[in-house]
Write an enzyme that holds these catalytic residues in place. Structure first.
Site, PDB file in Angstrom:
ATOM      1  N   ASP A 312     -14.030  32.662 -33.799  1.00 16.49           N
ATOM      2  CA  ASP A 312     -14.500  33.955 -33.348  1.00 16.49           C
ATOM      3  C   ASP A 312     -14.527  34.863 -34.587  1.00 16.49           C
ATOM      4  OD1 ASP A 312     -14.968  36.253 -31.597  1.00 16.49           O
ATOM      5  OD2 ASP A 312     -12.895  36.779 -32.065  1.00 16.49           O
ATOM      6  N   ASP A 505      -8.919  35.332 -30.621  1.00 13.81           N
ATOM      7  CA  ASP A 505      -7.788  36.241 -30.475  1.00 13.81           C
ATOM      8  C   ASP A 505      -7.769  37.022 -29.171  1.00 13.81           C
ATOM      9  OD1 ASP A 505     -10.009  37.934 -31.214  1.00 13.81           O
ATOM     10  OD2 ASP A 505      -8.540  39.502 -31.656  1.00 13.81           O
ATOM     11  N   ASP A 509     -11.850  35.368 -25.441  1.00 12.43           N
ATOM     12  CA  ASP A 509     -11.826  34.043 -26.072  1.00 12.43           C
ATOM     13  C   ASP A 509     -11.051  33.014 -25.260  1.00 12.43           C
ATOM     14  OD1 ASP A 509     -13.287  34.796 -28.352  1.00 12.43           O
ATOM     15  OD2 ASP A 509     -11.500  35.637 -29.294  1.00 12.43           O
TER      16      ASP A 509
END
Length: 634
Positions: A312, A505, A509
């Site tokens: 990410d 995080d 996600d």
């Protein structure tokens, strides 16, 4: 691990009993009752063999091949041919092997369980009359005010009520220095209070607090069995067949049944059943020392086969929060004065950009002025009287309205944003913000590539320009932008080079972390949905833990396999020597004990390993923007 005699007897009764039997039999040999010594030795050996055989039968009923069959056969064969002392040595090997495994596991587990030993159990809650009452932490509810004494562990997450306080949060965030906090700041459970007692208002119950969530992760990390361990169990079948074949051939060729017993004495498979579990526990302990909680030892084995890493962007490759990157004064106002005006006006605002302004001012050592008649216009800006002057901070349109004049837009790169400042009705300049790439993001990606990872992917909800600005600078192979959570799951599911490791995080996600072969959560600030869904949680806000986790996984599996093969190879070599009639049973039994110790010591090498190549590497910390994450102005 220190054990008192009583505890030692209770924990390892069969080891103590074996030693007592050996001592008693030795004494009997010096008396007229010497003929009874073989009966004592043989009888005790058969009892232990029966115990192991019963355990082996239970394992067979549960679908696991009983790897103790060789040891049981060796004991019975040694007793049958009159090698009673050799039989007792094999018994000592069996019982001592169990004790060594227990000790080794506790030694390797020591660092992993360190968090548990620090877990707070009680807190001092303020009563209505102002006194404090010590209560179990599960009775502390959000809103309760608690006193944390000097040197005590903060029992639950909360907000500091006292004017100021200092806390050691090294066990939570990895920060080695004391963290100074002021009233209103968040205080994490698990941190150690400094030299003065403080009052904290609980914001979460104990079960939902930071430290308890970490404890839960640690407990989960110790309760798994990796596929590599089951693979070691499966090695027992061919190993047993090989040992019986060598022993049978030696008996047939020599015509001596003692030869059969001599071969089996050195064929016991303790290295096989001890090495892998000890190595994996050692590897998980090593990872925990580096602030990386691996929930399952199976994850370490998957790291060995990983081929693709997906990241990410916001909050993972980047800091995930705005940072001041440039101060652009206008007119007679200089940069430090402009920043002082802005920070003095913003010091009582809860806006994310206000926090960034204050961080920048503190970093430069700028002393703030007192502010009066502060008025905040939600989503627009702040107006305040500072040192007798009217200061306005906020969006360009807000400044233009306050100054009753057009304000020129300051030039911005992709993903940057600006906050404008006016003093006494005159535009005074702008502050430029951006989301910066983490300091060692580039070296982390370089490190995982050096460990054999062929493909690096970045998944983000940001627009293409912002995504490419970050991804290209970091050398990412595949950049995918405008991804919703479902799009990230689809992207990971369709990657062909597997296993896939996903690093993220935030709450958004969580689905993709669960969908990946290994999910790694940047969980330094608390147990988010990402931490719950992930297989690995980084306790420190440091992306280099990703490369460290990969390195630990690969080295741990390598050490586990090495320890298995070292033990098996030594045993096979000793079997061949015994088959040739060159190794008496009693000597072979002691040599097999040495093989067990060598296997355990080899497995414990997983506690050390190599230093992560990313540990000493640092990047310059480029200013990497995130346009979508940071809205234009307020």
């Amino acid at each position: 691990m220190k054990l008192r005699p009583v505890l030692l007897l209770r924990r390892y009764p069969y080891v103590i009993a074996t030693l007592l039997v050996a001592a008693t039999a030795g004494v009997i040999l010096l008396t007229p009752a010497a003929p009874f010594s073989p009966w004592l030795l043989g009888g005790f050996a058969i009892v232990v063999a029966a115990r192991s055989a019963w355990r082996m039968v239970r394992e067979l009923r549960s679908g696991t091949f009983g790897v103790d069959i060789l040891a049981v056969t060796a004991i019975c064969a040694a007793v049958a041919v009159g090698e009673y002392w050799a039989a007792l040595v094999i018994v000592l090997m069996l019982t001592g092997g169990e004790a060594l495994e227990d000790y080794a596991a506790h030694r390797a587990e020591r660092d992993l369980r360190a968090l548990l030993s620090r877990a707070p159990q009680t807190g001092h809650r303020y009563a209505d009359d102002g006194t404090t009452v010590e209560v179990p932490i599960n009775e502390i509810a959000p809103g309760d005010r608690i006193m944390v004494r000097p040197g005590e562990i903060v029992p639950v997450d909360g907000t500091l009520v006292s004017a100021e306080g200092s806390f050691d949060e090294s066990s939570i965030t990895g920060e080695s220095l004391l963290v100074d906090k002021v009233a209103g700041d968040e205080v994490l459970s698990g941190g150690v209070n400094g030299a003065a007692a403080v009052m904290v208002q609980a914001t979460r119950a104990a079960k939902d607090s930071q430290y308890q969530q970490i404890v839960t992760l640690v407990e989960a990390a110790t309760a798994s069995k990796s596929p590599i361990v089951r693979l070691a169990d499966r090695y027992a079948i061919p190993f047993t067949l090989l040992a019986l074949a060598i022993a049978g051939t030696a008996w047939a060729v020599s015509g001596d049944a003692v030869r059969f017993a001599e071969v089996l004495v050195v064929a016991t498979p303790c290295p096989l059943i001890i090495a892998a579990p000890v190595a994996f526990m050692a590897g998980m302990s090593r990872a925990a020392r580096d602030g990386v909680i691996v929930k399952s030892s199976a994850t370490l084995e998957t790291f060995r086969r990983a081929k693709t890493f997906a990241f990410d962007k916001t909050g993972t490759l980047t800091q995930g929060e705005p940072s001041l990157v440039e101060v652009r004064p206008e007119g007679e106002t200089d940069a430090d004065e402009l920043l002082r005006f802005a920070a003095s006006a913003e010091q009582f605002s809860a806006h994310v950009l206000a926090a960034a302004v204050l961080r920048a001012a503190r970093a430069k050592g700028i002393e703030l002025w007192g502010s009066h008649q502060v008025e905040e216009s939600t989503a627009h800006g702040v107006t305040a009287t500072i040192d007798g002057r009217t200061v306005v901070v906020g969006k360009r349109s807000f400044i233009a309205a306050a100054c009753n004049t057009e304000v020129a837009a300051t030039p911005l790169e992709t993903g940057e944003m600006a906050v404008y400042v006016a003093v006494d009705g005159v535009p005074a300049g702008a502050l430029v913000f951006a989301d910066q790439v983490r300091q060692n993001a580039r070296s982390t990606i370089a490190s995982i590539r050096s460990q054999g990872i062929g493909t690096v992917v970045m998944l983000t909800g940001d627009d293409r320009a912002t995504a490419e600005h970050v991804g290209t600078a970091l050398g990412v192979d595949d950049i995918r932008s405008n991804c919703l959570p479902a799009d990230k799951v689809t992207a990971v599911a369709t990657l062909t080079e597997r296993p896939v490791v996903m690093v993220g995080d935030g709450v958004n996600d969580a689905p993709v972390l669960a969908a990946a072969d290994i999910g790694i959560a940047m969980g330094a600030r608390g147990a988010t949905a990402a931490s719950e869904s992930a297989d690995v949680v980084l306790l420190r806000d440091d992306i280099s833990g990703v490369a460290a986790a990969l390195l630990v996984g690969r080295e741990t599996v390598r050490v586990a396999l090495q320890s298995i093969w070292v033990g098996m190879s030594l045993s096979i070599g000793l079997m061949c020597v015994a088959a040739a009639g060159l190794l008496p049973a009693i000597v072979g039994a002691w040599l097999q004990e040495a093989v067990d110790v060598i296997s355990i010591l080899w497995a414990l090498r997983a506690t050390r390993g190599s230093e992560s190549p990313v540990a000493a590497a640092t990047d310059e910390g480029e200013q990497m923007p995130d346009e979508k994450q940071l809205p234009r102005g307020r």
